[in-house]
Design a protein around this motif. Structure first.
Motif, PDB file in Angstrom:
ATOM      1  N   LYS A 128      -0.734  -7.177  -4.698  1.00 32.58           N
ATOM      2  CA  LYS A 128      -0.326  -5.917  -5.315  1.00 32.58           C
ATOM      3  C   LYS A 128      -1.354  -4.812  -5.119  1.00 32.58           C
ATOM      4  CE  LYS A 128       1.350  -8.658  -8.899  1.00 32.58           C
ATOM      5  NZ  LYS A 128       1.643  -8.790 -10.320  1.00 32.58           N
ATOM      6  N   LEU A 129      -2.247  -5.012  -4.161  1.00 31.94           N
ATOM      7  CA  LEU A 129      -3.276  -4.023  -3.844  1.00 31.94           C
ATOM      8  C   LEU A 129      -2.905  -3.324  -2.540  1.00 31.94           C
ATOM      9  CD1 LEU A 129      -6.230  -2.906  -4.324  1.00 31.94           C
ATOM     10  CD2 LEU A 129      -7.010  -4.839  -2.935  1.00 31.94           C
ATOM     11  N   LEU A 130      -2.828  -1.988  -2.590  1.00 42.49           N
ATOM     12  CA  LEU A 130      -2.561  -1.209  -1.381  1.00 42.49           C
ATOM     13  C   LEU A 130      -3.889  -0.753  -0.786  1.00 42.49           C
ATOM     14  CD1 LEU A 130      -0.174   0.288   0.217  1.00 42.49           C
ATOM     15  CD2 LEU A 130      -1.005   2.303  -0.970  1.00 42.49           C
ATOM     16  N   LEU A 131      -4.035  -0.906   0.524  1.00 47.01           N
ATOM     17  CA  LEU A 131      -5.290  -0.563   1.179  1.00 47.01           C
ATOM     18  C   LEU A 131      -5.058   0.541   2.207  1.00 47.01           C
ATOM     19  CD1 LEU A 131      -6.546  -4.215   1.741  1.00 47.01           C
ATOM     20  CD2 LEU A 131      -7.488  -2.567   0.112  1.00 47.01           C
ATOM     21  N   ILE A 132      -5.816   1.635   2.064  1.00 42.79           N
ATOM     22  CA  ILE A 132      -5.805   2.704   3.063  1.00 42.79           C
ATOM     23  C   ILE A 132      -7.121   2.589   3.824  1.00 42.79           C
ATOM     24  CG2 ILE A 132      -5.711   5.199   3.442  1.00 42.79           C
ATOM     25  CD1 ILE A 132      -4.215   5.434   0.762  1.00 42.79           C
ATOM     26  N   HIS A 133      -7.026   2.246   5.099  1.00 48.00           N
ATOM     27  CA  HIS A 133      -8.230   2.016   5.902  1.00 48.00           C
ATOM     28  C   HIS A 133      -8.649   3.319   6.563  1.00 48.00           C
ATOM     29  CE1 HIS A 133      -7.578  -2.382   5.569  1.00 48.00           C
ATOM     30  NE2 HIS A 133      -6.303  -2.014   5.535  1.00 48.00           N
ATOM     31  N   LEU A 134      -9.953   3.593   6.504  1.00 48.79           N
ATOM     32  CA  LEU A 134     -10.478   4.845   7.042  1.00 48.79           C
ATOM     33  C   LEU A 134     -11.320   4.576   8.290  1.00 48.79           C
ATOM     34  CD1 LEU A 134     -11.596   6.462   3.658  1.00 48.79           C
ATOM     35  CD2 LEU A 134      -9.385   6.679   4.829  1.00 48.79           C
ATOM     36  N   GLY A 135     -11.410   5.593   9.141  1.00 50.62           N
ATOM     37  CA  GLY A 135     -12.156   5.464  10.389  1.00 50.62           C
ATOM     38  C   GLY A 135     -13.635   5.172  10.182  1.00 50.62           C
ATOM     39  N   SER A 136     -14.123   5.501   8.995  1.00 49.37           N
ATOM     40  CA  SER A 136     -15.538   5.264   8.682  1.00 49.37           C
ATOM     41  C   SER A 136     -15.799   3.816   8.287  1.00 49.37           C
ATOM     42  CB  SER A 136     -15.932   6.180   7.528  1.00 49.37           C
ATOM     43  OG  SER A 136     -14.998   6.026   6.459  1.00 49.37           O
ATOM     44  N   ASP A 137     -14.792   2.960   8.440  1.00 49.34           N
ATOM     45  CA  ASP A 137     -14.890   1.551   8.037  1.00 49.34           C
ATOM     46  C   ASP A 137     -14.875   1.349   6.533  1.00 49.34           C
ATOM     47  OD1 ASP A 137     -14.709   0.396  10.457  1.00 49.34           O
ATOM     48  OD2 ASP A 137     -16.859   0.132  10.765  1.00 49.34           O
ATOM     49  N   HIS A 138     -14.611   2.414   5.799  1.00 49.05           N
ATOM     50  CA  HIS A 138     -14.382   2.249   4.361  1.00 49.05           C
ATOM     51  C   HIS A 138     -12.886   2.022   4.129  1.00 49.05           C
ATOM     52  CE1 HIS A 138     -18.339   3.121   2.763  1.00 49.05           C
ATOM     53  NE2 HIS A 138     -18.438   4.173   3.570  1.00 49.05           N
ATOM     54  N   THR A 139     -12.595   1.462   2.954  1.00 45.31           N
ATOM     55  CA  THR A 139     -11.207   1.220   2.579  1.00 45.31           C
ATOM     56  C   THR A 139     -10.978   1.779   1.180  1.00 45.31           C
ATOM     57  OG1 THR A 139     -11.296  -0.838   3.815  1.00 45.31           O
ATOM     58  CG2 THR A 139      -9.460  -0.581   2.324  1.00 45.31           C
ATOM     59  N   VAL A 140      -9.841   2.431   0.992  1.00 44.23           N
ATOM     60  CA  VAL A 140      -9.461   2.912  -0.333  1.00 44.23           C
ATOM     61  C   VAL A 140      -8.443   1.927  -0.893  1.00 44.23           C
ATOM     62  CG1 VAL A 140      -8.434   4.811  -1.648  1.00 44.23           C
ATOM     63  CG2 VAL A 140      -9.764   5.302   0.431  1.00 44.23           C
ATOM     64  N   GLY A 141      -8.750   1.341  -2.055  1.00 40.80           N
ATOM     65  CA  GLY A 141      -7.828   0.393  -2.686  1.00 40.80           C
ATOM     66  C   GLY A 141      -7.117   1.049  -3.857  1.00 40.80           C
ATOM     67  N   LEU A 142      -5.789   0.950  -3.882  1.00 47.71           N
ATOM     68  CA  LEU A 142      -5.010   1.502  -4.995  1.00 47.71           C
ATOM     69  C   LEU A 142      -4.216   0.392  -5.660  1.00 47.71           C
ATOM     70  CD1 LEU A 142      -3.473   4.712  -3.333  1.00 47.71           C
ATOM     71  CD2 LEU A 142      -5.298   4.665  -5.047  1.00 47.71           C
ATOM     72  N   THR A 143      -4.266   0.343  -6.996  1.00 46.78           N
ATOM     73  CA  THR A 143      -3.334  -0.504  -7.743  1.00 46.78           C
ATOM     74  C   THR A 143      -2.482   0.410  -8.619  1.00 46.78           C
ATOM     75  OG1 THR A 143      -4.747  -0.844  -9.687  1.00 46.78           O
ATOM     76  CG2 THR A 143      -5.059  -2.362  -7.814  1.00 46.78           C
ATOM     77  N   PHE A 144      -1.341  -0.094  -9.071  1.00 50.79           N
ATOM     78  CA  PHE A 144      -0.333   0.799  -9.645  1.00 50.79           C
ATOM     79  C   PHE A 144       0.054   0.501 -11.084  1.00 50.79           C
ATOM     80  CE2 PHE A 144      -0.206   0.985  -5.114  1.00 50.79           C
ATOM     81  CZ  PHE A 144      -0.100   2.346  -4.860  1.00 50.79           C
ATOM     82  N   GLY A 145      -0.648  -0.457 -11.713  1.00 53.00           N
ATOM     83  CA  GLY A 145      -0.358  -0.740 -13.118  1.00 53.00           C
ATOM     84  C   GLY A 145       1.092  -1.107 -13.320  1.00 53.00           C
ATOM     85  N   LEU A 146       1.684  -0.588 -14.384  1.00 54.35           N
ATOM     86  CA  LEU A 146       3.068  -0.937 -14.705  1.00 54.35           C
ATOM     87  C   LEU A 146       4.084   0.025 -14.109  1.00 54.35           C
ATOM     88  CD1 LEU A 146       2.575  -1.859 -18.467  1.00 54.35           C
ATOM     89  CD2 LEU A 146       3.120  -3.437 -16.607  1.00 54.35           C
ATOM     90  N   ARG A 147       3.690   1.303 -13.931  1.00 55.97           N
ATOM     91  CA  ARG A 147       4.703   2.300 -13.564  1.00 55.97           C
ATOM     92  C   ARG A 147       4.235   3.270 -12.495  1.00 55.97           C
ATOM     93  NH1 ARG A 147       8.182   3.427 -18.004  1.00 55.97           N
ATOM     94  NH2 ARG A 147       9.084   5.055 -16.749  1.00 55.97           N
ATOM     95  N   GLY A 148       3.212   2.901 -11.725  1.00 57.44           N
ATOM     96  CA  GLY A 148       2.710   3.829 -10.715  1.00 57.44           C
ATOM     97  C   GLY A 148       3.653   3.937  -9.514  1.00 57.44           C
ATOM     98  N   TRP A 149       3.610   5.097  -8.837  1.00 57.12           N
ATOM     99  CA  TRP A 149       4.459   5.385  -7.681  1.00 57.12           C
ATOM    100  C   TRP A 149       3.674   6.153  -6.634  1.00 57.12           C
ATOM    101  CZ3 TRP A 149       9.503   4.778  -6.073  1.00 57.12           C
ATOM    102  CH2 TRP A 149      10.395   4.215  -6.987  1.00 57.12           C
ATOM    103  N   LEU A 150       4.048   5.980  -5.383  1.00 62.55           N
ATOM    104  CA  LEU A 150       3.505   6.831  -4.323  1.00 62.55           C
ATOM    105  C   LEU A 150       4.637   7.630  -3.698  1.00 62.55           C
ATOM    106  CD1 LEU A 150       0.992   5.087  -1.890  1.00 62.55           C
ATOM    107  CD2 LEU A 150       0.513   6.762  -3.680  1.00 62.55           C
ATOM    108  N   MET A 151       4.354   8.888  -3.395  1.00 63.44           N
ATOM    109  CA  MET A 151       5.323   9.733  -2.702  1.00 63.44           C
ATOM    110  C   MET A 151       4.612  10.507  -1.596  1.00 63.44           C
ATOM    111  SD  MET A 151       6.999  10.854  -6.158  1.00 63.44           S
ATOM    112  CE  MET A 151       5.851   9.731  -6.899  1.00 63.44           C
ATOM    113  N   LEU A 152       5.321  10.725  -0.512  1.00 63.65           N
ATOM    114  CA  LEU A 152       4.780  11.525   0.579  1.00 63.65           C
ATOM    115  C   LEU A 152       5.740  12.671   0.866  1.00 63.65           C
ATOM    116  CD1 LEU A 152       2.747  11.980   2.922  1.00 63.65           C
ATOM    117  CD2 LEU A 152       4.168  10.463   4.311  1.00 63.65           C
ATOM    118  N   ASP A 153       5.275  13.879   0.679  1.00 54.64           N
ATOM    119  CA  ASP A 153       6.085  15.069   0.958  1.00 54.64           C
ATOM    120  C   ASP A 153       7.454  14.988   0.271  1.00 54.64           C
ATOM    121  OD1 ASP A 153       3.956  15.753   2.589  1.00 54.64           O
ATOM    122  OD2 ASP A 153       4.920  15.005   4.412  1.00 54.64           O
ATOM    123  N   GLY A 154       7.454  14.550  -0.984  1.00 59.04           N
ATOM    124  CA  GLY A 154       8.704  14.532  -1.754  1.00 59.04           C
ATOM    125  C   GLY A 154       9.637  13.387  -1.424  1.00 59.04           C
TER     126      GLY A 154
END
Ligand SMILES: [Zn+2]
Length: 267
Positions: A64-90
């Motif tokens: 349940k962990l979303l990973l956004i991988h960056l060119g700098s070799d870092h990773t951004v980890g997002l978790t969404f709890g009970l009601r989180g959502w992601l949207m792109l350009d609506g």
């Protein structure tokens, strides 16, 4: 609660950004950074430093962990709890990759990431339980539910004195299964959730594995964890009957989680 299938959909939402460059970050809720040890200000500047100007090279998911991988070799980890959502350009994607319009309530936006100066990825979370972490530790996750094969499953069960429900929900053993999907797997797999995992062998294990596969395919097919038979029939309610057996569904606590099962066909 988002399960693997919802996070798979969020990964699809973000994937069009692969190859793009982060041109803006708006961290609107410091609770997103609650996992930081250094406090909000230090962690926020770390987030801005790592993400600002970085190229997005990949988007993946483990459990349940979303990973956004960056060119700098870092990773951004997002978790969404009970009601989180992601949207792109609506728009929000489904697990099968199709997209639909979805707009966020401005007061519920916790994070906005601008990419290439024109695209905007938004995290909306009414309950404020989502988290953001730079370079999250992923070494403690078991195989993802979608990658799990029968031999791995057999080995996991053989080595565990936990209840089968507890094992299914333990992210260190299998990543991505929450309470609803665990109940559905056991309903489909005809196993009492309180049984000891290592006692499930032979034809019982074959049937349970079929339950894993059926449930996995079904929720992916239907694009959501609320599509199981046990859930859709309304039987995950006190006093309702099993849609297969017409006997009353039992409600018990297993490993601290409310669990619904049919005492007739789950043995
Ligand atoms: Zn039944």
């Amino acid at each position: 609660m988002p399960e693997f299938v919802e996070i798979e959909a969020y990964a699809n939402t973000a994937r069009p950004l692969i190859g793009g460059t982060i041109t803006g970050i708006d961290l609107r809720d410091e609770r997103l950074l609650r996992r930081a040890e250094e406090g909000f200000d230090a962690e926020a500047s770390h987030v801005y430093g790592v993400m600002g100007g970085a190229e997005i090279t990949d988007v993946s998911r483990i459990g349940k962990l979303l990973l956004i991988h960056l060119g700098s070799d870092h990773t951004v980890g997002l978790t969404f709890g009970l009601r989180g959502w992601l949207m792109l350009d609506g728009e929000a994607a489904r697990a099968d990759g199709t997209r639909r319009e979805r707009s966020a309530k401005p007061e519920h936006i916790r994070l906005a990431i601008e990419v290439d100066g024109s695209r905007e990825l938004i995290l909306e979370d009414l309950l404020r339980l989502a988290t953001l972490e730079i370079d999250p530790d992923t070494s403690n996750f078991g195989p993802d539910i979608l990658d799990l094969d029968k031999d791995e499953f057999r080995e996991l069960l053989a080595g565990s004195k936990a209840t089968i429900k507890g094992l299914l929900m333990n992210q260190k053993h299998i990543a991505g299964i929450g309470n609803l999907i665990a109940d559905e797997i056991l309903f489909q797999g005809k196993v009492d959730p309180r049984r000891t995992a290592s006692d499930i062998t032979g034809s019982d294990l074959d049937t349970l594995w079929l339950g894993v596969r059926t449930t996995r395919d079904r929720v992916l097919d239907k694009n959501g964890s609320h599509q199981g038979v046990l859930i859709q029939s309304g039987s995950r309610e006190k006093g309702e009957d099993c849609p297969r057996c017409d006997v009353e569904i039992e409600r018990v606590k297993v490993g601290g989680r409310t669990t619904y099962f049919c005492p007739a066909h789950q043995t």
